[in-house]
Design a protein around this motif. Structure first.
Motif, PDB file in Angstrom:
ATOM      1  N   GLY A   1       0.681  -0.911  -0.063  1.00  0.00           N
ATOM      2  CA  GLY A   1       0.227   0.084  -0.110  1.00  0.00           C
ATOM      3  C   GLY A   1       0.899   1.348  -0.186  1.00  0.00           C
ATOM      4  N   PRO A   2       0.614   2.677   0.028  1.00  0.00           N
ATOM      5  CA  PRO A   2       0.916   3.690  -0.170  1.00  0.00           C
ATOM      6  C   PRO A   2       1.260   3.674   1.166  1.00  0.00           C
ATOM      7  N   CYS A   3       3.023   4.761   1.492  1.00  0.00           N
ATOM      8  CA  CYS A   3       3.332   5.014   2.843  1.00  0.00           C
ATOM      9  C   CYS A   3       3.113   5.020   3.778  1.00  0.00           C
ATOM     10  N   VAL A   4       2.249   6.623   3.212  1.00  0.00           N
ATOM     11  CA  VAL A   4       1.398   7.025   3.947  1.00  0.00           C
ATOM     12  C   VAL A   4      -0.282   7.229   3.887  1.00  0.00           C
ATOM     13  N   ILE A   5      -1.424   7.515   4.770  1.00  0.00           N
ATOM     14  CA  ILE A   5      -2.469   8.089   4.224  1.00  0.00           C
ATOM     15  C   ILE A   5      -1.926   9.434   3.899  1.00  0.00           C
TER      16      ILE A   5
ATOM     17  N   SER B   1       8.605  17.809   6.966  1.00  0.00           N
ATOM     18  CA  SER B   1       8.012  16.515   5.732  1.00  0.00           C
ATOM     19  C   SER B   1       7.038  15.682   6.785  1.00  0.00           C
ATOM     20  N   PHE B   2       6.153  15.902   5.524  1.00  0.00           N
ATOM     21  CA  PHE B   2       4.624  15.846   5.680  1.00  0.00           C
ATOM     22  C   PHE B   2       4.687  14.002   6.410  1.00  0.00           C
ATOM     23  N   ARG B   3       3.779  13.003   7.483  1.00  0.00           N
ATOM     24  CA  ARG B   3       3.560  12.436   8.509  1.00  0.00           C
ATOM     25  C   ARG B   3       2.162  11.977   8.404  1.00  0.00           C
ATOM     26  N   GLY B   4       1.276  12.338   7.621  1.00  0.00           N
ATOM     27  CA  GLY B   4       0.619  11.838   8.125  1.00  0.00           C
ATOM     28  C   GLY B   4      -1.059  12.264   9.266  1.00  0.00           C
ATOM     29  N   PRO B   5      -2.607  12.089   8.890  1.00  0.00           N
ATOM     30  CA  PRO B   5      -3.849  12.179   9.357  1.00  0.00           C
ATOM     31  C   PRO B   5      -3.102  12.050  11.294  1.00  0.00           C
ATOM     32  N   GLY B   6      -2.618  10.938  11.434  1.00  0.00           N
ATOM     33  CA  GLY B   6      -2.312  10.908  13.298  1.00  0.00           C
ATOM     34  C   GLY B   6      -3.127   9.629  14.016  1.00  0.00           C
ATOM     35  N   LEU B   7      -3.239   9.086  14.731  1.00  0.00           N
ATOM     36  CA  LEU B   7      -3.714   7.861  14.665  1.00  0.00           C
ATOM     37  C   LEU B   7      -5.310   7.713  15.017  1.00  0.00           C
ATOM     38  N   GLU B   8      -6.097   9.264  15.225  1.00  0.00           N
ATOM     39  CA  GLU B   8      -7.772   8.983  15.445  1.00  0.00           C
ATOM     40  C   GLU B   8      -7.923   8.515  13.971  1.00  0.00           C
ATOM     41  N   LYS B   9      -8.075  10.202  13.357  1.00  0.00           N
ATOM     42  CA  LYS B   9      -7.865  10.222  11.443  1.00  0.00           C
ATOM     43  C   LYS B   9      -7.745   9.048  10.703  1.00  0.00           C
TER      44      LYS B   9
ATOM     45  N   GLU C   1      -9.912   5.922  11.720  1.00  0.00           N
ATOM     46  CA  GLU C   1     -10.783   5.919  10.462  1.00  0.00           C
ATOM     47  C   GLU C   1     -10.762   5.947   9.629  1.00  0.00           C
ATOM     48  N   ILE C   2      -9.531   6.178   8.798  1.00  0.00           N
ATOM     49  CA  ILE C   2      -9.528   6.201   7.600  1.00  0.00           C
ATOM     50  C   ILE C   2      -9.725   4.910   7.002  1.00  0.00           C
ATOM     51  N   LEU C   3      -8.839   3.800   7.565  1.00  0.00           N
ATOM     52  CA  LEU C   3      -8.372   2.731   7.528  1.00  0.00           C
ATOM     53  C   LEU C   3      -9.638   1.936   8.056  1.00  0.00           C
ATOM     54  N   SER C   4     -10.309   1.866   8.656  1.00  0.00           N
ATOM     55  CA  SER C   4     -11.844   1.056   9.287  1.00  0.00           C
ATOM     56  C   SER C   4     -12.671   1.243   8.299  1.00  0.00           C
ATOM     57  N   ARG C   5     -12.655   2.102   7.255  1.00  0.00           N
ATOM     58  CA  ARG C   5     -13.522   2.125   6.059  1.00  0.00           C
ATOM     59  C   ARG C   5     -12.802   1.340   4.989  1.00  0.00           C
TER      60      ARG C   5
ATOM     61  N   CYS D   1      -0.282   1.016  20.684  1.00  0.00           N
ATOM     62  CA  CYS D   1      -1.636  -0.816  20.212  1.00  0.00           C
ATOM     63  C   CYS D   1      -2.329  -0.212  20.670  1.00  0.00           C
ATOM     64  N   LYS D   2      -2.969  -0.745  21.611  1.00  0.00           N
ATOM     65  CA  LYS D   2      -4.240  -1.071  21.409  1.00  0.00           C
ATOM     66  C   LYS D   2      -4.955  -0.202  21.343  1.00  0.00           C
ATOM     67  N   GLU D   3      -5.328   0.843  20.881  1.00  0.00           N
ATOM     68  CA  GLU D   3      -5.735   2.078  20.200  1.00  0.00           C
ATOM     69  C   GLU D   3      -6.203   1.070  18.601  1.00  0.00           C
ATOM     70  N   ALA D   4      -4.460   0.843  17.900  1.00  0.00           N
ATOM     71  CA  ALA D   4      -4.977   0.264  16.714  1.00  0.00           C
ATOM     72  C   ALA D   4      -5.188  -0.727  16.195  1.00  0.00           C
TER      73      ALA D   4
END
Length: 279
Positions: A27-31, A71-79, A82-86, A105-108
């Motif tokens: 998949g892509p490196c980062v969301i 450098s761009f890091r991504g949307p963060g854990l919560e968002k 949410e995107i990955l769950s969709r 870890c627990k949230e992921a």
């Protein structure tokens, strides 16, 4: 060749790996955006279904290890979750993502099927234990600074917690400044621990920090190295892919172009079949 049997690793009820046909994490490196991950997931699901490859979609919600603070890091854990769950809901793919801190870890694990330990964090005991305690399958990338046999200590940390649903991943070793090399002997050495081995074909061609404020890479070497790893007998291939890698916000120079993936996978399957027959 990698002849010895390894433990079966269960990623989902439908994805159990070890000793059979190679599986794929890609998949892509980062969301970068929801549209991007949906595009890649749709295409990769179509390709892997057609080729009969067990597939795990990978994208990071955060890239904590970057060359530059800008450098761009991504949307963060919560968002990001949410995107990955969709993505999972829409395409029915298993999911993998990087985790960097124990509290993630627990949230992921509520969304992710395969947790991944970044190479630079492969000796971080608190992170390893937190990942192991989720009970999820974990892909542990070997640090660029570690010898393959040093991964025995990483394996022991998971064993002590009681989670042996793990795989070990080769992504190149530091060789002087701004350079990585792959020692194919390391694949055999890590397989001796009795767990599946994954070859990270795209990070292995990275040139860390090679462009000053960003890392460089040479994607022309991705397929030859992946072919060599498959011929040795690895259990899986990891690759980062993007519709337009040169416009990617992370790891662009070493990511594969999405349009090239099916041709590469088709060839790798041929080598994998031949290797299994010879073994």
């Amino acid at each position: 060749m990698l002849i010895d049997k390894v433990k079966k690793v269960k990623i989902t009820d439908n994805i159990i790996i070890g000793n059979d046909k190679i599986f794929l994490i890609a998949g892509p490196c980062v969301i970068e955006s929801e549209d991007l991950v949906m595009e890649v997931a749709a295409k990769m699901k179509e390709i892997t279904d057609r080729l009969g490859i067990q597939y795990v979609f990978k994208a990071s919600f955060d890239k904590a290890n970057r060359s530059s603070i800008s450098s761009f890091r991504g949307p963060g854990l919560e968002k990001g979750l949410e995107i990955l769950s969709r993505v999972k809901e829409k395409y029915g793919v298993a999911l993998a993502t990087d985790i960097h801190e124990p509290h993630q870890c627990k949230e992921a694990a509520k969304v992710i099927d395969l947790l991944q330990i970044p190479a630079f964090l492969s000796r971080q005991t608190d992170l390893l234990i937190a990942a192991a305690e989720t009970g999820k399958a974990v892909n542990i990338k070997k640090g660029q600074f570690l010898a393959p046999w040093d991964m025995k200590n990483v394996v022991k940390k998971f064993q002590e917690v009681g989670n042996e649903n793990i795989m070990l991943c080769e992504r190149g070793a530091s060789f002087g400044y701004n350079n990585l090399v792959v020692d194919m002997r390391g694949l055999l050495e890590m397989r001796k621990f009795g767990y599946p081995v994954v070859f990270d074909a795209t990070h292995s061609v990275q040139i860390p920090g090679g462009q000053g404020e960003t890392s460089g890479g040479n994607r022309a070497y991705v397929y030859p190295l992946a072919r060599a790893a498959v011929s040795v007998g690895v259990d899986g291939i990891f690759a980062e892919v993007h519709p337009e890698p040169d416009k990617g916000l992370s790891d662009g120079p070493n990511m594969l172009k999405l349009d090239d993936v099916e041709k590469i996978l088709t060839k790798l399957l041929q080598y994998d079949k031949l290797t299994k027959e010879l073994i």
